[in-house]
Design a protein around this motif. Structure first.
Motif, PDB file in Angstrom:
ATOM      1  N   UNK A 196       0.833  -1.202   0.000  1.00  0.00           N
ATOM      2  CA  UNK A 196       0.000   0.000   0.000  1.00  0.00           C
ATOM      3  C   UNK A 196       0.873   1.259   0.000  1.00  0.00           C
ATOM      4  N   UNK A 197       1.872   1.273   0.877  1.00  0.00           N
ATOM      5  CA  UNK A 197       2.766   2.427   0.951  1.00  0.00           C
ATOM      6  C   UNK A 197       3.546   2.591  -0.353  1.00  0.00           C
ATOM      7  N   UNK A 198       3.980   1.469  -0.943  1.00  0.00           N
ATOM      8  CA  UNK A 198       4.748   1.530  -2.187  1.00  0.00           C
ATOM      9  C   UNK A 198       3.930   2.119  -3.320  1.00  0.00           C
ATOM     10  N   UNK A 199       2.653   1.764  -3.409  1.00  0.00           N
ATOM     11  CA  UNK A 199       1.792   2.317  -4.456  1.00  0.00           C
ATOM     12  C   UNK A 199       1.708   3.831  -4.333  1.00  0.00           C
ATOM     13  N   UNK A 200       1.446   4.301  -3.121  1.00  0.00           N
ATOM     14  CA  UNK A 200       1.296   5.742  -2.898  1.00  0.00           C
ATOM     15  C   UNK A 200       2.610   6.486  -3.126  1.00  0.00           C
ATOM     16  N   UNK A 201       3.692   5.961  -2.540  1.00  0.00           N
ATOM     17  CA  UNK A 201       4.959   6.683  -2.586  1.00  0.00           C
ATOM     18  C   UNK A 201       5.626   6.613  -3.953  1.00  0.00           C
ATOM     19  N   UNK A 202       5.461   5.535  -4.697  1.00  0.00           N
ATOM     20  CA  UNK A 202       6.088   5.457  -6.015  1.00  0.00           C
ATOM     21  C   UNK A 202       5.509   6.521  -6.949  1.00  0.00           C
ATOM     22  N   UNK A 203       4.190   6.745  -6.836  1.00  0.00           N
ATOM     23  CA  UNK A 203       3.562   7.793  -7.652  1.00  0.00           C
ATOM     24  C   UNK A 203       3.947   9.174  -7.126  1.00  0.00           C
ATOM     25  N   UNK A 204       3.961   9.326  -5.798  1.00  0.00           N
ATOM     26  CA  UNK A 204       4.363  10.602  -5.201  1.00  0.00           C
ATOM     27  C   UNK A 204       5.789  10.966  -5.583  1.00  0.00           C
ATOM     28  N   UNK A 205       6.668   9.963  -5.635  1.00  0.00           N
ATOM     29  CA  UNK A 205       8.071  10.219  -5.948  1.00  0.00           C
ATOM     30  C   UNK A 205       8.251  10.776  -7.361  1.00  0.00           C
ATOM     31  N   UNK A 206       7.392  10.372  -8.275  1.00  0.00           N
ATOM     32  CA  UNK A 206       7.460  10.923  -9.631  1.00  0.00           C
ATOM     33  C   UNK A 206       7.197  12.427  -9.596  1.00  0.00           C
TER      34      UNK A 206
ATOM     35  N   UNK B 212       6.670   2.025  -9.892  1.00  0.00           N
ATOM     36  CA  UNK B 212       5.260   2.364 -10.100  1.00  0.00           C
ATOM     37  C   UNK B 212       4.534   1.167 -10.717  1.00  0.00           C
ATOM     38  N   UNK B 213       5.157   0.556 -11.728  1.00  0.00           N
ATOM     39  CA  UNK B 213       4.551  -0.581 -12.409  1.00  0.00           C
ATOM     40  C   UNK B 213       4.402  -1.782 -11.469  1.00  0.00           C
ATOM     41  N   UNK B 214       5.477  -2.126 -10.757  1.00  0.00           N
ATOM     42  CA  UNK B 214       5.440  -3.307  -9.892  1.00  0.00           C
ATOM     43  C   UNK B 214       4.434  -3.147  -8.753  1.00  0.00           C
ATOM     44  N   UNK B 215       4.403  -1.985  -8.130  1.00  0.00           N
ATOM     45  CA  UNK B 215       3.481  -1.788  -7.010  1.00  0.00           C
ATOM     46  C   UNK B 215       2.035  -1.742  -7.496  1.00  0.00           C
ATOM     47  N   UNK B 216       1.797  -1.120  -8.642  1.00  0.00           N
ATOM     48  CA  UNK B 216       0.438  -1.075  -9.186  1.00  0.00           C
ATOM     49  C   UNK B 216      -0.033  -2.468  -9.580  1.00  0.00           C
TER      50      UNK B 216
END
Length: 454
Positions: A224-234, A334-338
């Motif tokens: 859950x955190x990875x999904x949010x943060x990977x997009x935020x990091x972009x 982003x791809x892996x977490x999504x």
């Protein structure tokens, strides 16, 4: 390459700080997750969450020890190998680093023993507070380090008296123009790297059908955190890029492989920079996209390396490629977490063994991206140690090259020995696993679904 004192000193410091940086990066994220899991233990009283915290605390302790051992050397290297730098900037950077020790390291070290060994010796609330303090210490440490490093990129709040920097405004020096975006970018990078370590180890257990309940409790929040943060990091990366363009335009030119100042600059997906002839070979590019990304305008003017003489340009190839590796891994996350979130939604994650294996293989990628990001930033600042104020060649101590070579080889051998020991105990801890306690009700679908596909 001539093996001069400057080159060897830079290689030694680069190796040491790269090696050291991996462990605090992991601990920043682990500290946050430990606070989360222990809060569940405090709320439910379930021994399951206590056992989960104790398992991940072992990995935290291993990484903390490695971080301390490898980090102590850095201060000595600055004084021994870069005396010109410490003389010039020590009045500002010295207090910043001291504050990191006093406010962060002491906080971590002071409560780490309680966090690791105080489960049966203090109350649950006291233990939880100690975990919170350790977590806070890791984050505060990162923020002070990033303040000192950001000052080297965008110095502010200083005067020059008798040839050295002296503070004029501590607030301006600490909160220099690049501090907020760079420290935020690094904090999220640490959390994101940790998420993929947690998901990777949890995936290993799911593949082996070992400690499935613990893997479930670890995997889901990390995903859950990875999904949010990977997009935020972009988005944060975009802000960092704008800040670099504003304060260090030559670094932006090197990152983009842009030799000539131009409007509507293309995004170069791949090229081989030829710095000697100030050109790119074998370019693959998308028209105008670099201008859009950096200036948010299709026809925005992107500065080129032609704005700086050759001896004031950074090593373009290193900056160009490390930047692309960092960005590529970011989009992969982003791809892996999504994809993982989709499998969780469809309730078929345990059957996707290829995906779980991919997560296991992806565990080091967060650290690779972080290291490449640091390389982009630090090499891109060259030939300056303190941007536009102190050249790297003027920062280096007058030492025999042979002496630096001996210390470099010694550090390399010792650190690799430490790393081998770290990997041995890390693998031993993971193979042993956290145990098989029954989880509390409502933990999630993974437990039943894994049993279903056994």
């Amino acid at each position: 390459m001539l093996w001069t004192t400057e080159v060897l000193s830079r290689i030694q410091f680069a190796f040491t700080i790269t090696f050291h940086g991996v462990f605090p990066t992991l601990n920043v994220g682990l500290g946050v997750f430990l606070v989360y899991w222990e809060s569940l233990y405090l709320k439910t009283g379930a021994p399951f969450y206590k056992s989960l915290c104790q398992f991940w605390s072992k990995i935290f302790a291993l990484s903390f020890g490695m971080g301390v051992v490898s980090g102590v050397v850095l201060a000595y290297e600055l004084g021994a190998n870069f005396s010109g730098f410490t003389y010039f900037a020590g009045n500002i950077l010295g207090p910043l680093m001291t504050m990191e020790t006093l406010s962060a390291f002491f906080l971590e070290a002071g409560f780490l023993g309680i966090m690791l060994f105080g489960w049966e010796k203090v109350t649950a609330r006291t233990h939880f507070l100690s975990t919170c303090f350790v977590c806070a210490g890791t984050i505060i440490s990162l923020m002070w380090i990033m303040s000192a490093n950001s000052f080297m990129h965008t110095p502010a709040g200083y005067l020059i008296e008798d040839g050295v920097l002296v503070p004029d405004s501590w607030l301006s020096a600490i909160f220099n123009p690049s501090y907020i975006v760079r420290s935020s970018h690094m904090l999220i990078a640490s959390l994101l790297s940790t998420c993929f370590v947690i998901m990777g180890i949890s995936s290993y257990y799911l593949i082996k059908r070992q400690s499935v309940t613990y893997a479930s409790a670890s995997f889901i929040p990390a995903l859950f955190v990875a999904v949010v943060l990977s997009i935020t990091q972009v988005g944060l990366g975009d802000l960092v890029g704008i800040n670099v363009l504003e304060n260090q335009p030559i670094k932006t030119a090197a990152m983009e492989g842009n030799w000539q100042t131009q409007a509507g600059a293309p995004l170069i997906l791949f090229a081989i920079p030829d710095q000697k002839n100030q050109r790119n070979l074998y370019e693959i590019k998308i028209p105008k996209l670099a201008s859009l990304i950096n200036t948010h305008s299709w026809d925005g003017v992107l500065p080129g390396l032609d704005q700086a003489p050759l001896d004031r340009q950074p090593p373009v190839a290193s900056v160009f490629f490390t930047f692309r590796i960092m960005v590529g891994i970011g989009f992969l996350f982003v791809l892996l977490s999504s994809l993982g979130a989709y499998f969780v939604y469809k309730k078929n994650l345990p059957r996707k063994r290829w995906y779980l294996r991919l997560l296991v293989a992806s565990m080091p990628l967060g650290f690779v991206a972080t290291i490449c990001g640091w390389m982009t930033s630090e090499i891109g600042r060259q030939p300056w140690t303190v941007y536009n104020l102190l050249l790297t060649k003027d920062s280096v101590s007058r030492l025999p090259a042979e002496q630096v070579m001996v210390s470099l080889l010694t550090i390399f051998v010792v650190y690799m020995s430490f790393f081998a020991a770290y990997l041995y105990f890390m693998c031993k801890t993971v193979r042993k696993g956290p145990g098989d306690l029954s989880p509390p009700d409502g933990l999630g679908y993974l437990i039943s679904s894994v049993s279903k596909y056994d």
